[in-house]
Write a protein that holds these residues in place. Structure first.
Motif, PDB file in Angstrom:
ATOM      1  N   LEU A  30      -5.363  -6.561 -16.621  1.00  0.00           N
ATOM      2  CA  LEU A  30      -4.262  -6.430 -16.752  1.00  0.00           C
ATOM      3  C   LEU A  30      -3.742  -5.814 -17.969  1.00  0.00           C
ATOM      4  O   LEU A  30      -2.539  -5.440 -18.220  1.00  0.00           O
ATOM      5  N   THR A  38      -6.130  -5.399  -4.737  1.00  0.00           N
ATOM      6  CA  THR A  38      -6.821  -6.481  -4.327  1.00  0.00           C
ATOM      7  C   THR A  38      -7.349  -6.622  -2.989  1.00  0.00           C
ATOM      8  O   THR A  38      -7.164  -5.961  -2.129  1.00  0.00           O
ATOM      9  N   TYR A  47      -1.810 -11.482  -9.535  1.00  0.00           N
ATOM     10  CA  TYR A  47      -1.734 -10.184 -10.291  1.00  0.00           C
ATOM     11  C   TYR A  47      -0.104  -9.893 -10.292  1.00  0.00           C
ATOM     12  O   TYR A  47       0.473  -9.514 -11.562  1.00  0.00           O
ATOM     13  N   VAL A  59       1.358  -4.218  -7.475  1.00  0.00           N
ATOM     14  CA  VAL A  59      -0.150  -4.773  -6.992  1.00  0.00           C
ATOM     15  C   VAL A  59       0.043  -4.471  -5.403  1.00  0.00           C
ATOM     16  O   VAL A  59       0.794  -4.787  -4.917  1.00  0.00           O
TER      17      VAL A  59
END
Length: 258
Positions: A30, A38, A47, A59
């Motif tokens: 992060l 992901t 996230y 994301v």
């Protein structure tokens, strides 16, 4: 350096991210990434909460290109453990302590030594030299410090995890019965709820051993080895080719279309 020059920095999830929301405050990804990829949709949501913090802009859930794991045999009881932390970590609740791992290994190995004469048992230690010492007697147990977990998984008839992480994502992608000791990192109630549809999940070693005894003697297993809800949330049910297509699409958005 790249981010400071205004360049996109894309990071692809490289392990499990099963912890609760608070544990995500300590994820190094992060701090540096502008875009994050992901495996599953639940990790994407976790996230996405941090978009706007540091450099994170977007994301995407794209799946995983790791090879599919197929069980070839129904042969061994596989107990996989974690690595010792020593002084590498800060003293925060999101991180497991070595005392927990020590006590777990001691009790589980004692039980497995009892049944090792009747069953093939493999104790899969972590592969990292210096962090995988075993301070206990492993009578009637084969100890493996070098093979990949996935290779051992191909021969497993049941799997025991005392430090569930990436090993959990890999194991849950198969149809092997899973016996999970929670507590490595804090999990949310919703995470535990969907994992219990697939696996035995308990808080104490004593309860874990009780479930193991019952399953080995009677075949009683409360989960559904074909349940995919946890895998969809935290792993990947997409094929390798689908994950590649998804990733190339994201790369086009991030690099080509900008």
């Amino acid at each position: 350096m790249a981010v400071s020059m205004g360049k996109p920095l894309v990071i692809w999830e490289h392990g499990e991210h099963i912890g609760n929301l608070n544990s995500f405050d300590f994820v190094n990804d992060l701090i540096y990434s502008t875009h994050f990829l992901t495996f599953g949709h639940t990790v994407k949501k976790k996230y996405a909460r941090h978009i706007g913090s540091n450099y994170l802009k977007e994301v995407f859930a794209v799946g995983s290109t790791k090879r599919n794991i197929v069980r070839q045999k129904n042969e061994i009881i596989l107990y996989a453990t974690g690595k010792w932390q020593y002084s590498r970590i800060p003293f925060i609740n999101a991180i497991d302590q070595d005392t927990r791992l020590y006590n777990s290994q001691k009790k589980i190995l004692s039980y497995l030594s009892e049944i090792g004469c009747e069953h093939k048992v493999t104790f899969k230690a972590n592969n990292t030299p210096g962090f995988n010492e075993i301070p206990f007697d492993c009578q009637n147990i084969h100890v493996d410090k070098t093979s990949p977990f996935t290779k051992c998984l191909q021969k497993a008839k049941l799997v025991i995890l005392d430090a569930p992480g990436t090993t959990l994502i890999e194991a849950v992608s198969t149809d092997v019965p899973l016996f999970i000791l929670s507590g490595r990192v804090p999990w949310s109630e919703s995470t535990i709820e969907i994992l219990k549809k697939r696996a035995v999940v308990v808080d104490s070693v004593e309860e874990l051993i009780l479930h193991l005894r019952t399953y080995i003697k009677e075949g009683t297993y409360p989960g559904d080895v074909n349940d995919k809800e946890f895998l969809k949330a935290y792993g990947s049910i997409q094929s390798i080719s689908e994950a590649k297509i998804n990733t190339l699409s994201v790369m086009d958005q991030v690099f080509v279309s900008k």
